[in-house]
Design a protein around this motif. Structure first.
Motif, PDB file in Angstrom:
ATOM      1  N   LEU A  43      -4.739 -12.958 -22.176  1.00  8.11           N
ATOM      2  CA  LEU A  43      -4.745 -13.204 -20.736  1.00  8.11           C
ATOM      3  C   LEU A  43      -4.239 -11.980 -19.974  1.00  8.11           C
ATOM      4  CD1 LEU A  43      -3.415 -16.887 -20.622  1.00  8.11           C
ATOM      5  CD2 LEU A  43      -5.711 -16.111 -19.972  1.00  8.11           C
ATOM      6  N   LEU A  44      -3.209 -11.323 -20.497  1.00  7.84           N
ATOM      7  CA  LEU A  44      -2.703 -10.119 -19.847  1.00  7.84           C
ATOM      8  C   LEU A  44      -3.695  -8.967 -19.963  1.00  7.84           C
ATOM      9  CD1 LEU A  44       1.119 -10.060 -20.715  1.00  7.84           C
ATOM     10  CD2 LEU A  44       0.021 -10.702 -18.575  1.00  7.84           C
ATOM     11  N   VAL A  45      -4.345  -8.835 -21.108  1.00 10.88           N
ATOM     12  CA  VAL A  45      -5.363  -7.796 -21.269  1.00 10.88           C
ATOM     13  C   VAL A  45      -6.438  -7.946 -20.198  1.00 10.88           C
ATOM     14  CG1 VAL A  45      -7.208  -6.897 -22.741  1.00 10.88           C
ATOM     15  CG2 VAL A  45      -4.993  -7.451 -23.746  1.00 10.88           C
ATOM     16  N   ALA A  46      -6.973  -9.156 -20.068  1.00  9.75           N
ATOM     17  CA  ALA A  46      -8.063  -9.387 -19.121  1.00  9.75           C
ATOM     18  C   ALA A  46      -7.609  -9.180 -17.679  1.00  9.75           C
ATOM     19  CB  ALA A  46      -8.617 -10.804 -19.306  1.00  9.75           C
ATOM     20  N   ALA A  47      -6.447  -9.730 -17.315  1.00  7.36           N
ATOM     21  CA  ALA A  47      -5.975  -9.640 -15.931  1.00  7.36           C
ATOM     22  C   ALA A  47      -5.693  -8.207 -15.524  1.00  7.36           C
ATOM     23  CB  ALA A  47      -4.727 -10.507 -15.759  1.00  7.36           C
ATOM     24  N   PHE A  48      -5.002  -7.448 -16.369  1.00  7.51           N
ATOM     25  CA  PHE A  48      -4.647  -6.076 -16.004  1.00  7.51           C
ATOM     26  C   PHE A  48      -5.860  -5.154 -16.071  1.00  7.51           C
ATOM     27  CE2 PHE A  48      -0.451  -7.682 -16.169  1.00  7.51           C
ATOM     28  CZ  PHE A  48       0.338  -6.800 -15.464  1.00  7.51           C
ATOM     29  N   SER A  49      -6.829  -5.465 -16.906  1.00  2.00           N
ATOM     30  CA  SER A  49      -8.043  -4.666 -16.960  1.00  2.00           C
ATOM     31  C   SER A  49      -8.863  -4.819 -15.690  1.00  2.00           C
ATOM     32  CB  SER A  49      -8.878  -5.081 -18.175  1.00  2.00           C
ATOM     33  OG  SER A  49     -10.156  -4.484 -18.126  1.00  2.00           O
ATOM     34  N   VAL A  50      -9.026  -6.049 -15.232  1.00  2.00           N
ATOM     35  CA  VAL A  50      -9.928  -6.329 -14.116  1.00  2.00           C
ATOM     36  C   VAL A  50      -9.263  -6.100 -12.763  1.00  2.00           C
ATOM     37  CG1 VAL A  50     -11.257  -8.152 -12.978  1.00  2.00           C
ATOM     38  CG2 VAL A  50     -11.309  -7.941 -15.469  1.00  2.00           C
ATOM     39  N   PHE A  51      -8.029  -6.582 -12.595  1.00  2.00           N
ATOM     40  CA  PHE A  51      -7.419  -6.599 -11.266  1.00  2.00           C
ATOM     41  C   PHE A  51      -6.438  -5.455 -11.007  1.00  2.00           C
ATOM     42  CE2 PHE A  51      -8.331 -11.163 -12.136  1.00  2.00           C
ATOM     43  CZ  PHE A  51      -9.342 -11.309 -11.194  1.00  2.00           C
ATOM     44  N   PHE A  52      -5.651  -5.071 -11.993  1.00  2.00           N
ATOM     45  CA  PHE A  52      -4.577  -4.119 -11.748  1.00  2.00           C
ATOM     46  C   PHE A  52      -4.977  -2.669 -12.008  1.00  2.00           C
ATOM     47  CE2 PHE A  52      -2.437  -8.152 -12.409  1.00  2.00           C
ATOM     48  CZ  PHE A  52      -1.532  -8.173 -11.372  1.00  2.00           C
ATOM     49  N   ALA A  53      -5.790  -2.432 -13.052  1.00  2.00           N
ATOM     50  CA  ALA A  53      -6.151  -1.050 -13.392  1.00  2.00           C
ATOM     51  C   ALA A  53      -6.828  -0.320 -12.229  1.00  2.00           C
ATOM     52  CB  ALA A  53      -7.028  -1.029 -14.645  1.00  2.00           C
ATOM     53  N   PRO A  54      -7.857  -0.908 -11.572  1.00  2.00           N
ATOM     54  CA  PRO A  54      -8.501  -0.169 -10.474  1.00  2.00           C
ATOM     55  C   PRO A  54      -7.557   0.108  -9.316  1.00  2.00           C
ATOM     56  CG  PRO A  54      -9.892  -1.984 -11.229  1.00  2.00           C
ATOM     57  CD  PRO A  54      -8.554  -2.185 -11.857  1.00  2.00           C
ATOM     58  N   ARG A  55      -6.643  -0.824  -9.034  1.00  2.00           N
ATOM     59  CA  ARG A  55      -5.736  -0.638  -7.908  1.00  2.00           C
ATOM     60  C   ARG A  55      -4.688   0.431  -8.205  1.00  2.00           C
ATOM     61  NH1 ARG A  55      -8.212  -5.229  -7.887  1.00  2.00           N
ATOM     62  NH2 ARG A  55      -8.604  -6.400  -5.968  1.00  2.00           N
ATOM     63  N   LEU A  56      -4.177   0.450  -9.427  1.00  2.00           N
ATOM     64  CA  LEU A  56      -3.234   1.501  -9.821  1.00  2.00           C
ATOM     65  C   LEU A  56      -3.911   2.868  -9.808  1.00  2.00           C
ATOM     66  CD1 LEU A  56      -1.393  -0.299 -12.765  1.00  2.00           C
ATOM     67  CD2 LEU A  56      -0.390   0.376 -10.566  1.00  2.00           C
ATOM     68  N   GLN A  57      -5.146   2.898 -10.279  1.00  2.00           N
ATOM     69  CA  GLN A  57      -5.902   4.149 -10.292  1.00  2.00           C
ATOM     70  C   GLN A  57      -6.108   4.672  -8.872  1.00  2.00           C
ATOM     71  OE1 GLN A  57     -10.088   3.901 -10.861  1.00  2.00           O
ATOM     72  NE2 GLN A  57     -10.176   5.746 -12.116  1.00  2.00           N
ATOM     73  N   ALA A  58      -6.475   3.766  -7.952  1.00  2.00           N
ATOM     74  CA  ALA A  58      -6.720   4.183  -6.570  1.00  2.00           C
ATOM     75  C   ALA A  58      -5.459   4.743  -5.919  1.00  2.00           C
ATOM     76  CB  ALA A  58      -7.243   2.998  -5.760  1.00  2.00           C
ATOM     77  N   ARG A  59      -4.307   4.201  -6.281  1.00  2.00           N
ATOM     78  CA  ARG A  59      -3.056   4.620  -5.636  1.00  2.00           C
ATOM     79  C   ARG A  59      -2.465   5.883  -6.255  1.00  2.00           C
ATOM     80  NH1 ARG A  59       1.965   0.745  -3.798  1.00  2.00           N
ATOM     81  NH2 ARG A  59       3.268   2.410  -2.934  1.00  2.00           N
ATOM     82  N   TYR A  60      -2.500   5.976  -7.587  1.00  2.00           N
ATOM     83  CA  TYR A  60      -1.790   7.064  -8.257  1.00  2.00           C
ATOM     84  C   TYR A  60      -2.702   8.067  -8.951  1.00  2.00           C
ATOM     85  CZ  TYR A  60       2.152   3.875  -7.580  1.00  2.00           C
ATOM     86  OH  TYR A  60       3.097   3.047  -7.028  1.00  2.00           O
ATOM     87  N   GLY A  61      -3.969   7.727  -9.170  1.00  2.00           N
ATOM     88  CA  GLY A  61      -4.878   8.599  -9.895  1.00  2.00           C
ATOM     89  C   GLY A  61      -4.980   8.214 -11.360  1.00  2.00           C
ATOM     90  N   THR A  62      -6.101   8.578 -11.983  1.00  2.00           N
ATOM     91  CA  THR A  62      -6.370   8.157 -13.357  1.00  2.00           C
ATOM     92  C   THR A  62      -5.343   8.730 -14.333  1.00  2.00           C
ATOM     93  OG1 THR A  62      -8.731   8.045 -12.869  1.00  2.00           O
ATOM     94  CG2 THR A  62      -8.093   8.090 -15.189  1.00  2.00           C
ATOM     95  N   ALA A  63      -5.143  10.050 -14.308  1.00  6.22           N
ATOM     96  CA  ALA A  63      -4.267  10.695 -15.291  1.00  6.22           C
ATOM     97  C   ALA A  63      -2.819  10.213 -15.198  1.00  6.22           C
ATOM     98  CB  ALA A  63      -4.352  12.212 -15.158  1.00  6.22           C
ATOM     99  N   PRO A  64      -2.185  10.171 -14.014  1.00 11.86           N
ATOM    100  CA  PRO A  64      -0.799   9.701 -13.957  1.00 11.86           C
ATOM    101  C   PRO A  64      -0.610   8.283 -14.496  1.00 11.86           C
ATOM    102  CG  PRO A  64      -1.350  10.845 -11.923  1.00 11.86           C
ATOM    103  CD  PRO A  64      -2.623  10.688 -12.692  1.00 11.86           C
ATOM    104  N   VAL A  65      -1.558   7.399 -14.185  1.00 16.35           N
ATOM    105  CA  VAL A  65      -1.440   6.025 -14.683  1.00 16.35           C
ATOM    106  C   VAL A  65      -1.573   6.003 -16.200  1.00 16.35           C
ATOM    107  CG1 VAL A  65      -2.451   3.711 -14.642  1.00 16.35           C
ATOM    108  CG2 VAL A  65      -2.265   5.017 -12.528  1.00 16.35           C
ATOM    109  N   LEU A  66      -2.495   6.800 -16.738  1.00 18.10           N
ATOM    110  CA  LEU A  66      -2.660   6.842 -18.195  1.00 18.10           C
ATOM    111  C   LEU A  66      -1.420   7.427 -18.874  1.00 18.10           C
ATOM    112  CD1 LEU A  66      -6.394   7.908 -18.665  1.00 18.10           C
ATOM    113  CD2 LEU A  66      -5.337   5.760 -19.364  1.00 18.10           C
ATOM    114  N   TYR A  67      -0.805   8.463 -18.297  1.00 23.29           N
ATOM    115  CA  TYR A  67       0.423   9.022 -18.877  1.00 23.29           C
ATOM    116  C   TYR A  67       1.496   7.936 -18.984  1.00 23.29           C
ATOM    117  CZ  TYR A  67      -1.372  13.771 -18.007  1.00 23.29           C
ATOM    118  OH  TYR A  67      -2.120  14.915 -18.009  1.00 23.29           O
ATOM    119  N   ALA A  68       1.743   7.255 -17.875  1.00 18.29           N
ATOM    120  CA  ALA A  68       2.776   6.213 -17.857  1.00 18.29           C
ATOM    121  C   ALA A  68       2.420   5.063 -18.801  1.00 18.29           C
ATOM    122  CB  ALA A  68       2.958   5.694 -16.431  1.00 18.29           C
TER     123      ALA A  68
END
Length: 573
Positions: free
Chosen positions: A254-279
């Motif tokens: 459930l966490l995999v699906a929720a964070f993949s669909v809803f949270f990943a794009p929003r974090l990417q838009a705010r902080y950028g792809t690379a910084p989110v992946l580092y963290a």
């Protein structure tokens, strides 16, 4: 920025073909966690060690990895539907054989055949579901995401329930459900056109010569090494029944699906792809180290595994987007090359973990998994500049010219243009006409822009339309304007991700032009679709440095009175 022709359908008002493939996707995604609840039972019933049982992951994933090099060529030669059907049939056969065997070696061998079917299926499922959708690709993406969430969450639950009866249950369950999906696919999915030219079978390997793709692929290999180490070995120290393991991995899913669909794009838009992946990779390394340190405490392992689902969901989506952003080759080729590397990492990890566990103790494979997560960070950093450049300017601007020249006086050069964003829906013409009138009244040139999107869902990516369809979406408006004496230029942009990513790409393009205003229509998608797949208008408004004019095509007569135009001229000045 494509949308359906005619009236907009809701995301779940789709033809039977889409529902047939979506059902197959649910069963396919179940396979991620379906066997986890029965791993201890398999070891006990078949008198096998955990390292022997782990080979059912290795055989499955390594065959999937090798097959990914050829599925693009196969699909381009034989068609997407035939590839999908063959993949489903192979899964049915080998899942049933795995359930009927009496030896661990037999299961490992039949899981290899299952991996071949899996490669054929996953390489075409997203493209088929997008191509078959009647509600626009946005609706198809939501349905695909729903299938992903159900499959990942329900897979462990079903595996635990069937595994509580017998370890054979999950294998036979997949065979039966996939057989239903196979019949539905044969009955309802139409034949889809083949690409104009077949893909070379060695194209994915050649693509790995590109530094950006190779770097992101190696990063994905290291990430998947850690991921599948956890997936293959975490059930043992939990010391739970099949049913209880199913519940644990359901929470994880459930966490995999929720964070993949809803949270990943929003974090990417705010902080950028690379910084989110580092963290995110750092977070995964810490979680894996916690599992290693607490391997003797089942509660610690259970909590850490469930929490890891959030990081894994984010990583799956953003890693795929990073690959698509930096890749200079066609999407199917990039997907095949990327799939080869990531599945190789996932396949080798359980084998090596088993050898380490046999030679030392169970904590060592998890410490190695933590190290691979952390090692992925400097690998990603080595490609940081390429990723940052690709993310800053992901759109490939392609100019479009009308079929004939407009009879009219062109606007003098150097004047800030009015940009109008168009999709392939029935209100687009009215939106373009409103923008043309605004351009004329403000003495501005007009540019018609269409954003061709690559949709990314979890670890899958697919173009939402062909280059010809994108070209037609712009050319039709340019020709119609030219016929009425209106001079305009056209551009096709590309973006990777959801609708919000398309909005940001459009805003960057307008900034580069120094645009006076951007005209965009109200979204034909409902609030559910905009929440799940991002809002182009919201992202455009937040990112653009010029006026954004929202055109309501249903109320154009009221909007375009002289007073309204005067107001628009003032706001666009």
């Amino acid at each position: 920025m494509s949308a359906p022709h005619g009236k907009t359908a809701g995301p779940f008002r789709q033809p039977k073909a889409v529902w047939a493939v979506a059902f197959a996707c649910v069963i396919s995604f179940m396979g991620i966690g379906l066997v986890d609840p029965i791993l201890p039972a398999l070891a006990e019933s078949l008198h096998a060690s955990p390292s022997q049982v782990s080979l059912l992951f290795s055989s499955y994933l390594i065959v999937t990895a090798v097959a990914m090099l050829f599925v693009g060529w196969f699909s381009s030669r034989f068609g997407a539907k035939r590839t999908l059907v063959i993949g489903l049939a192979v899964i049915v056969v080998f899942a049933a054989l795995a359930g009927s065997t009496d030896s661990i070696n037999g299961i490992v061998g039949f899981r290899a055949g299952w991996g071949l079917g899996n490669a054929l299926f996953i390489a075409t499922s997203l493209a088929v579901i997008v191509a078959s959708a009647s509600g626009g690709f946005g609706g198809a993406i939501i349905l695909y995401e729903t299938a992903l969430g159900l499959g990942i969450a329900v897979g462990p639950l079903l595996g635990g329930e069937l595994g509580a009866i017998s370890w054979r249950g999950p294998f036979f369950g997949v065979a039966v459900l996939m057989a239903v999906a196979l019949v539905a696919t044969l009955a309802f999915v139409p034949s889809l056109p083949k690409p104009k030219r077949p893909t070379s079978p060695i194209a994915p390997l050649k693509a790995l010569r590109h530094r950006g793709l190779l770097t992101m692929g190696i990063m994905a290999l290291l990430y998947n090494w850690g991921f599948f180490t956890m997936l293959g070995y975490a059930p043992y120290p939990m010391k739970l029944s099949a049913h209880e393991l199913g519940l644990v991995f359901t929470g994880w899913g459930l966490l995999v699906a929720a964070f993949s669909v809803f949270f990943a794009p929003r974090l990417q838009a705010r902080y950028g792809t690379a910084p989110v992946l580092y963290a995110n990779l750092l977070g995964l390394g810490i979680v894996m180290a916690v599992i290693a340190a607490g391997v003797a405490t089942p509660t610690t392992v259970i909590v850490a595994v469930i929490v890891s689902g959030a990081f894994i969901g984010i990583n799956n989506t953003l890693t795929t987007q990073a690959v698509m952003l930096v890749s200079p080759v066609e999407r199917p080729v990039a997907s095949s090359a990327y799939g080869f590397l990531r599945f190789i990492g996932g396949g080798l990890a359980p084998y090596v973990a088993g050898k380490l566990a046999d030679a030392t103790d169970l904590s060592v494979p998890f410490y190695l998994g933590a190290a691979t997560f952390l090692l992925a960070i400097p690998v990603l950093a080595s490609g940081h500049r390429l990723l940052r450049q690709a993310e800053a300017q992901p759109e490939e601007s392609e100019p479009v010219t009308p079929s004939f020249t407009a009879i009219g006086t062109p606007v003098a050069g150097g004047v800030p243009p009015v940009v109008v964003a168009v999709g392939a829906h029935h209100k687009a013409a009215a939106i373009v006409d409103a923008a043309a009138r605004l351009a004329r009244e403000t003495g501005s040139p007009l540019e018609v822009v269409h954003v061709q999107q690559t949709a990314v869902v979890e670890e899958q990516a697919a173009d939402t339309e062909t280059a010809d369809q994108a070209l037609a979406a712009v050319t039709a408006h340019l020709d119609r304007l030219a016929a009425h004496g209106v001079a305009a230029t056209g551009q096709i942009l590309t973006s990777v991700g959801d609708h919000a990513a398309a909005g940001r790409a459009l805003a960057r393009h307008a900034d580069q032009l120094g645009a006076r205003a951007i005209a965009v229509g109200r979204s034909p998608r409902g609030p559910l679709a905009q929440f799940a797949d991002g809002s182009l208008t919201t992202a455009l408004t937040h990112s653009a440095h010029c006026t954004v004019v929202l055109v309501d095509a249903d109320h154009l007569p009221r909007q375009l009175t002289p007073a309204a135009l005067a107001e628009l001229r003032g706001s666009a000045a």
